[in-house]
Write a protein that holds these residues in place. Sequence first.
Motif, PDB file in Angstrom:
ATOM      1  N   SER A 260       5.447   1.696  -3.588  1.00 32.57           N
ATOM      2  CA  SER A 260       4.036   2.063  -3.694  1.00 32.57           C
ATOM      3  C   SER A 260       3.382   1.909  -2.383  1.00 32.57           C
ATOM      4  O   SER A 260       3.936   1.517  -1.627  1.00 32.57           O
ATOM      5  CB  SER A 260       3.200   0.883  -4.577  1.00 32.57           C
ATOM      6  OG  SER A 260       3.070  -0.276  -4.054  1.00 32.57           O
ATOM      7  N   LEU A 261       2.269   2.761  -2.263  1.00 34.65           N
ATOM      8  CA  LEU A 261       1.685   2.865  -1.080  1.00 34.65           C
ATOM      9  C   LEU A 261       1.103   1.408  -0.640  1.00 34.65           C
ATOM     10  O   LEU A 261       1.198   1.070   0.558  1.00 34.65           O
ATOM     11  CB  LEU A 261       0.248   3.688  -1.255  1.00 34.65           C
ATOM     12  CG  LEU A 261      -0.330   4.134   0.126  1.00 34.65           C
ATOM     13  CD1 LEU A 261       0.468   4.494   1.307  1.00 34.65           C
ATOM     14  CD2 LEU A 261      -1.410   4.957  -0.158  1.00 34.65           C
ATOM     15  N   ALA A 262       0.675   0.638  -1.470  1.00 31.83           N
ATOM     16  CA  ALA A 262       0.360  -0.528  -1.575  1.00 31.83           C
ATOM     17  C   ALA A 262       1.366  -1.646  -0.951  1.00 31.83           C
ATOM     18  O   ALA A 262       1.100  -2.179   0.126  1.00 31.83           O
ATOM     19  CB  ALA A 262      -0.355  -1.455  -2.793  1.00 31.83           C
ATOM     20  N   LEU A 263       2.606  -1.577  -1.235  1.00 31.90           N
ATOM     21  CA  LEU A 263       3.523  -2.345  -0.702  1.00 31.90           C
ATOM     22  C   LEU A 263       4.049  -1.643   0.721  1.00 31.90           C
ATOM     23  O   LEU A 263       4.163  -2.423   1.643  1.00 31.90           O
ATOM     24  CB  LEU A 263       4.939  -2.294  -1.684  1.00 31.90           C
ATOM     25  CG  LEU A 263       4.661  -3.414  -2.532  1.00 31.90           C
ATOM     26  CD1 LEU A 263       6.030  -3.336  -3.558  1.00 31.90           C
ATOM     27  CD2 LEU A 263       4.794  -4.865  -2.175  1.00 31.90           C
ATOM     28  N   ALA A 264       3.881  -0.290   0.907  1.00 29.06           N
ATOM     29  CA  ALA A 264       4.378   0.054   2.105  1.00 29.06           C
ATOM     30  C   ALA A 264       3.240  -0.332   3.072  1.00 29.06           C
ATOM     31  O   ALA A 264       3.870  -0.623   4.318  1.00 29.06           O
ATOM     32  CB  ALA A 264       4.048   1.820   2.087  1.00 29.06           C
ATOM     33  N   ARG A 265       2.031  -0.684   2.737  1.00 29.87           N
ATOM     34  CA  ARG A 265       0.984  -0.907   3.813  1.00 29.87           C
ATOM     35  C   ARG A 265       1.157  -2.418   4.081  1.00 29.87           C
ATOM     36  O   ARG A 265       0.649  -2.958   5.168  1.00 29.87           O
ATOM     37  CB  ARG A 265      -0.293  -0.911   3.255  1.00 29.87           C
ATOM     38  CG  ARG A 265      -0.692   0.564   3.145  1.00 29.87           C
ATOM     39  CD  ARG A 265      -2.322   0.554   2.469  1.00 29.87           C
ATOM     40  NE  ARG A 265      -2.828   2.029   2.767  1.00 29.87           N
ATOM     41  CZ  ARG A 265      -3.664   2.363   2.481  1.00 29.87           C
ATOM     42  NH1 ARG A 265      -4.682   1.644   1.805  1.00 29.87           N
ATOM     43  NH2 ARG A 265      -4.289   3.690   2.384  1.00 29.87           N
ATOM     44  N   LYS A 266       2.245  -3.106   3.505  1.00 32.60           N
ATOM     45  CA  LYS A 266       2.664  -4.641   3.811  1.00 32.60           C
ATOM     46  C   LYS A 266       3.522  -4.710   4.807  1.00 32.60           C
ATOM     47  O   LYS A 266       4.024  -5.694   5.415  1.00 32.60           O
ATOM     48  CB  LYS A 266       2.851  -5.410   2.646  1.00 32.60           C
ATOM     49  CG  LYS A 266       1.976  -5.457   1.449  1.00 32.60           C
ATOM     50  CD  LYS A 266       0.790  -6.144   1.880  1.00 32.60           C
ATOM     51  CE  LYS A 266      -0.294  -6.417   0.691  1.00 32.60           C
ATOM     52  NZ  LYS A 266      -1.290  -6.999   1.232  1.00 32.60           N
TER      53      LYS A 266
ATOM     54  N   GLY B   6      -1.009   6.644  -3.399  1.00 33.95           N
ATOM     55  CA  GLY B   6      -0.041   7.747  -3.190  1.00 33.95           C
ATOM     56  C   GLY B   6      -0.541   8.778  -2.558  1.00 33.95           C
ATOM     57  O   GLY B   6      -1.755   8.980  -2.032  1.00 33.95           O
ATOM     58  N   TYR B   7       0.218   9.970  -2.843  1.00 32.88           N
ATOM     59  CA  TYR B   7      -0.329  11.330  -2.073  1.00 32.88           C
ATOM     60  C   TYR B   7      -0.346  12.364  -3.199  1.00 32.88           C
ATOM     61  O   TYR B   7       0.604  12.642  -3.951  1.00 32.88           O
ATOM     62  CB  TYR B   7       0.588  11.555  -1.157  1.00 32.88           C
ATOM     63  CG  TYR B   7       0.648  10.495   0.034  1.00 32.88           C
ATOM     64  CD1 TYR B   7       0.106  10.374   0.943  1.00 32.88           C
ATOM     65  CD2 TYR B   7       1.714   9.653  -0.218  1.00 32.88           C
ATOM     66  CE1 TYR B   7      -0.018   9.631   2.182  1.00 32.88           C
ATOM     67  CE2 TYR B   7       1.799   8.487   0.884  1.00 32.88           C
ATOM     68  CZ  TYR B   7       0.930   8.565   1.964  1.00 32.88           C
ATOM     69  OH  TYR B   7       1.175   7.651   2.787  1.00 32.88           O
ATOM     70  N   LEU B   8      -1.480  13.232  -3.076  1.00 35.24           N
ATOM     71  CA  LEU B   8      -1.334  14.453  -3.756  1.00 35.24           C
ATOM     72  C   LEU B   8      -1.493  15.578  -2.952  1.00 35.24           C
ATOM     73  O   LEU B   8      -2.394  15.709  -2.002  1.00 35.24           O
ATOM     74  CB  LEU B   8      -2.694  14.666  -4.839  1.00 35.24           C
ATOM     75  CG  LEU B   8      -3.109  15.782  -5.352  1.00 35.24           C
ATOM     76  CD1 LEU B   8      -2.036  16.069  -6.472  1.00 35.24           C
ATOM     77  CD2 LEU B   8      -4.504  15.839  -5.962  1.00 35.24           C
ATOM     78  N   VAL B   9      -0.411  16.426  -2.934  1.00 30.73           N
ATOM     79  CA  VAL B   9      -0.203  17.433  -2.128  1.00 30.73           C
ATOM     80  C   VAL B   9      -0.508  18.792  -2.658  1.00 30.73           C
ATOM     81  O   VAL B   9       0.359  19.149  -3.827  1.00 30.73           O
ATOM     82  CB  VAL B   9       1.298  17.280  -1.603  1.00 30.73           C
ATOM     83  CG1 VAL B   9       1.351  18.637  -0.611  1.00 30.73           C
ATOM     84  CG2 VAL B   9       1.587  15.905  -1.157  1.00 30.73           C
ATOM     85  N   LEU B  10      -1.620  19.650  -2.207  1.00 32.07           N
ATOM     86  CA  LEU B  10      -1.631  20.957  -2.425  1.00 32.07           C
ATOM     87  C   LEU B  10      -1.053  21.983  -1.651  1.00 32.07           C
ATOM     88  O   LEU B  10      -1.021  21.925  -0.571  1.00 32.07           O
ATOM     89  CB  LEU B  10      -3.203  21.130  -2.826  1.00 32.07           C
ATOM     90  CG  LEU B  10      -4.087  20.098  -3.505  1.00 32.07           C
ATOM     91  CD1 LEU B  10      -5.330  20.606  -3.467  1.00 32.07           C
ATOM     92  CD2 LEU B  10      -3.377  19.946  -4.902  1.00 32.07           C
TER      93      LEU B  10
ATOM     94  N   LEU C 140      -2.991 -10.761  -1.149  1.00 36.01           N
ATOM     95  CA  LEU C 140      -3.907 -10.050  -1.720  1.00 36.01           C
ATOM     96  C   LEU C 140      -4.804  -9.346  -0.940  1.00 36.01           C
ATOM     97  O   LEU C 140      -5.745  -8.708  -1.455  1.00 36.01           O
ATOM     98  CB  LEU C 140      -4.843 -11.100  -2.445  1.00 36.01           C
ATOM     99  CG  LEU C 140      -3.777 -11.993  -3.706  1.00 36.01           C
ATOM    100  CD1 LEU C 140      -4.574 -12.811  -4.311  1.00 36.01           C
ATOM    101  CD2 LEU C 140      -3.253 -10.829  -4.676  1.00 36.01           C
ATOM    102  N   ALA C 141      -4.882  -9.432   0.560  1.00 34.31           N
ATOM    103  CA  ALA C 141      -5.625  -8.641   1.256  1.00 34.31           C
ATOM    104  C   ALA C 141      -5.267  -7.193   1.208  1.00 34.31           C
ATOM    105  O   ALA C 141      -3.910  -6.999   1.515  1.00 34.31           O
ATOM    106  CB  ALA C 141      -5.577  -9.067   2.948  1.00 34.31           C
ATOM    107  N   THR C 142      -6.016  -6.032   0.611  1.00 35.41           N
ATOM    108  CA  THR C 142      -5.420  -4.762   0.716  1.00 35.41           C
ATOM    109  C   THR C 142      -5.575  -4.204   1.964  1.00 35.41           C
ATOM    110  O   THR C 142      -6.531  -4.502   2.676  1.00 35.41           O
ATOM    111  CB  THR C 142      -6.369  -4.134  -0.470  1.00 35.41           C
ATOM    112  OG1 THR C 142      -7.724  -4.350   0.009  1.00 35.41           O
ATOM    113  CG2 THR C 142      -6.017  -5.053  -1.870  1.00 35.41           C
ATOM    114  N   GLY C 143      -4.648  -3.178   2.081  1.00 36.39           N
ATOM    115  CA  GLY C 143      -4.725  -2.235   3.437  1.00 36.39           C
ATOM    116  C   GLY C 143      -4.553  -3.016   4.519  1.00 36.39           C
ATOM    117  O   GLY C 143      -4.854  -2.448   5.740  1.00 36.39           O
ATOM    118  N   ALA C 144      -3.936  -4.311   4.661  1.00 34.61           N
ATOM    119  CA  ALA C 144      -3.952  -4.980   5.823  1.00 34.61           C
ATOM    120  C   ALA C 144      -2.327  -5.399   5.906  1.00 34.61           C
ATOM    121  O   ALA C 144      -1.503  -5.711   5.107  1.00 34.61           O
ATOM    122  CB  ALA C 144      -4.640  -6.266   5.868  1.00 34.61           C
TER     123      ALA C 144
END
Length: 472
Positions: free
Chosen positions: A220-226, A47-51, A302-306
Amino acid sequence: MINLETLEKWLVTPTETEQLEFKEAKQQYDSTKLREYCIALANEGGGYLVLGVTDKRPRQVVGSQAWSTVESLNKLKAGIFQDLRFRVDITELQHPNGRVLVFKVPPRPTGQALEYKGIHWMRVGEELRPMTVDRLKQIFAEDQQDWFFQPARLDASPDDVIALLDTQTYFELLKVPYPTTREAVLERLQSQDLIKQTTQGWTITNLAAIVLAKKLDAFSLALARKAPRVVLYEGSNKLQTRDDKMGNRGYAVSFEKLVSFVHSAAPQNRFIEEAVRQEVKMFPIQALRELIANALVHQDFLATGASVMIEMYSDRIEISNPGIPPIPVDRFIDEYRSRNEQLADLMRRFGICEEKGSGIDKVVSAAEVYQLPAPDFRVGETRTTTVLFAYQTFDDMSKSDRIRACYQHCCLLYVSNRQMSNQTLRERFGFDESKNVLVSQVISATKESGLIKPDYSASNSTRYARYLPFWA
């Protein structure tokens, strides 16, 4: 890509989600707390942390001076990697109301809970808390659990399920009337193992999210990357990009638009246009449909970030997915084996995938009808790629192109209960009888490569010879 437009969308989100955290941090921000939030976000799928933004609605950009120099930011990146052992990307945005820092945190590996100084952090509302024993057990059990039945969202309310999943499209694709009550909708989804009721609410599975999500990044960011990515290039290389689009919807709810976009972006096939006297795209939509569906269904989740990549050049289109196929590429036409049978079955019921084993033969058949070179199936170290080429004359084809076309033609006929001959291969290349010798040379080269063999039970005559794939 994170830009000011992205920030504006985040500012109006109803609440902070598991993937989004805002902090004012006008002057500075505690580096220890930063690392703890990175761990918590990674444990929740990235995810994202925004300052530089207030965390209460209506959110306002107030600007942040934390790590205000390039040197301090680079030092921070290196320190995070050294302490947490994963990379966090940092983006600086110059908003009219002040500087904003965005920390993009990747998802944790499957089956692993991350910790900082001995504590596995998670977020509960706006607070950071150590993970509960039950949550740790769930994560550690993921390696033994099918990815599709792992939770994409826990403790969802009935309203959450309807808001997150495109249930309308689900029933439309199945050609089933939409139920009259919300309870009946939930019951149908639960009967298909897409959601599961617990004492705390509803669990939405990864299968439901990847297929039906209205917005993958809402999970999730993980699903968005799919989500599949489409990149259009100006020429035959990657030097100049014409368009670059990343999807964000579930595969089933976005599939038709995805195929239509890719097909419309293809160049014209002038050769076919001249024959049929109408505009025809270079890459047949049936072939694109099958190849995109195959890439989505047969990828390694199961391949992350791909993700699935669709890259179109002036002379070809390359469609690739993470993962190595369970069968050799030279058996794609006649064999079928999926590592993701649950997804394949659901997509077949939606009418998106063909019946088992009938997809690639349609791709090869379409290439022949459109007089295209034979598609090329390539396996790398981590990805499988199919290349569909634009029209070429026979003279422009390489020896390997001709051999591949001969072999695929032979396989295509065999699975149709027919056999290849000099005549059928001539027709495949669009030749008349004057090209007998040239076609015989292609057949001889393909035999020498070990890809086809004569069917001696048919005839010993060269003129009337019939040929079989090597595996027949």
